[in-house]
Write an enzyme that holds these catalytic residues in place. Sequence first.
Site, PDB file in Angstrom:
ATOM      1  N   HIS A  79      16.313  36.199  44.012  1.00 20.16           N
ATOM      2  CA  HIS A  79      16.669  38.045  43.081  1.00 20.16           C
ATOM      3  C   HIS A  79      15.453  38.479  42.696  1.00 20.16           C
ATOM      4  CE1 HIS A  79      19.366  40.212  40.299  1.00 20.16           C
ATOM      5  NE2 HIS A  79      18.731  40.026  39.830  1.00 20.16           N
ATOM      6  N   LYS A  81      31.246  35.646  38.010  1.00 19.98           N
ATOM      7  CA  LYS A  81      31.118  36.780  37.797  1.00 19.98           C
ATOM      8  C   LYS A  81      30.061  37.131  39.596  1.00 19.98           C
ATOM      9  CE  LYS A  81      27.257  39.110  37.238  1.00 19.98           C
ATOM     10  NZ  LYS A  81      26.014  40.006  38.767  1.00 19.98           N
ATOM     11  N   ASP A 114      40.354  50.082  41.564  1.00 23.40           N
ATOM     12  CA  ASP A 114      40.154  50.340  40.061  1.00 23.40           C
ATOM     13  C   ASP A 114      40.179  48.374  39.660  1.00 23.40           C
ATOM     14  OD1 ASP A 114      40.389  49.780  37.439  1.00 23.40           O
ATOM     15  OD2 ASP A 114      42.933  50.637  36.893  1.00 23.40           O
ATOM     16  N   GLU A 125      23.084  46.358  41.671  1.00 29.31           N
ATOM     17  CA  GLU A 125      22.380  45.054  41.575  1.00 29.31           C
ATOM     18  C   GLU A 125      21.713  44.540  42.836  1.00 29.31           C
ATOM     19  OE1 GLU A 125      22.850  40.250  40.102  1.00 29.31           O
ATOM     20  OE2 GLU A 125      24.166  41.940  39.827  1.00 29.31           O
TER      21      GLU A 125
END
Length: 422
Positions: A375, A261, A277, A83
């Site tokens: 972004h 998030k 993990d 991203e």
Amino acid sequence: MVERSSRISGFYKLTREERIEHVRRFASLTDDETRGLSGGALSLDVAERMVENVIGLMEVPLGIAVNFLINGQDYLIPMAIEEPSVIAAASNAAKMARAGGGFYTSSTPPVMIGQVQLLGVPDPFGAKMEVIRRKEEVLEIANSKDPVLVKHGGGAKDIEVRVLDTPRGAMVVVHLLVDCRDAMGANAVNTMAEAVAPTLAHITGGRPLLRIISNLADRRLARARAVFPKDAIGGDEVVEGILDAHALAKADPYRAATHNKGIMNGITAMALATGNDTRAIEAGAHAYAARYGRYEPLSTWEKNANGDLVGTIELPMAVGLVGGATRTHPTAQTNVKILGVKSASELAEVMAAVGLAQNFAALRALVTEGIQRGHMSLHSRNVAIAAGAEGKLVDIVAERMVQEGVIRVDRARQLIEELKNE
């Protein structure tokens, strides 16, 4: 003596070769380690032994977040993520946090929980007391399965017994509390849980079913705190805006999900880069966010007496430096060397600091220019590449789309054709 400062002005303006050279010097990388950063470090033969049905390798961009000062020490942060804007945002947030002294972190001992589910126990509460009475016997069996872990100060330390009312009737669930030291611990904990299950069945008169680690690692917490001086982040208006944004996340799980998030953008990218993990870490974080029966933000934002913004975060962090892909994947090993962490607890604390920085960056963007400006500016290059642009044409097409405010593949294709015809 090699200077270990993560404060690198204009790091993003350097060529890729220059950035690699900075990292090489910072971490004292060997020639082989340095070459491995450019791809090819993981062979298909090694991959074949890591997972099943291997057909190839899937590469993810690996970047470095700079400017991080944590507990007075400088860190370069390897982040593996697809991203755009995440790494740049973390670096910028860390730069602002330095003005307030950087990040301060702490953590609890690396204790994981192994669960043993017991069915058909005739007297669940009486059985609970009997298991507790015979705790030392259970712990001795568990520790016999991993003498190396015990030798290093870890191993099974305690037990808890819970009686749960479920749709299938009462169940007794025994928690084995295992100090995993510098391992994530899944293999050790699962082995111990399986080893003690027959004894627990004998003690309780029940039938053991599930014997497995819990990814809600709420005994293995990492915490971070940072002060962002109001003058360094845009003034009182930005401080108040972030406080209002946090209030919405506290009141509304729809917003809290996106809030968290953003935190995990940084943590998961670090976890992937170091071979940890990612699914276990994410599962634990989101379960912890809902531990009071309502999904809430993992971070807290306040204003101190001086009017500066204060951010704190606390979340489970089941990460390791030994075992698993961390020891198998050559690039993961190199990334750990770049970080310079010496223990799983230190790694967990650095991850918490990165998560807090990522959260601050997202909140500040949202309450000022909006999330899309920065972004989409970075995303425009991906769009240009998807449209077929190559080389210098990528940056030219991306810049033109940003100027127009139209960042779409069809527009990128039109620009490519126009530029080729000029």
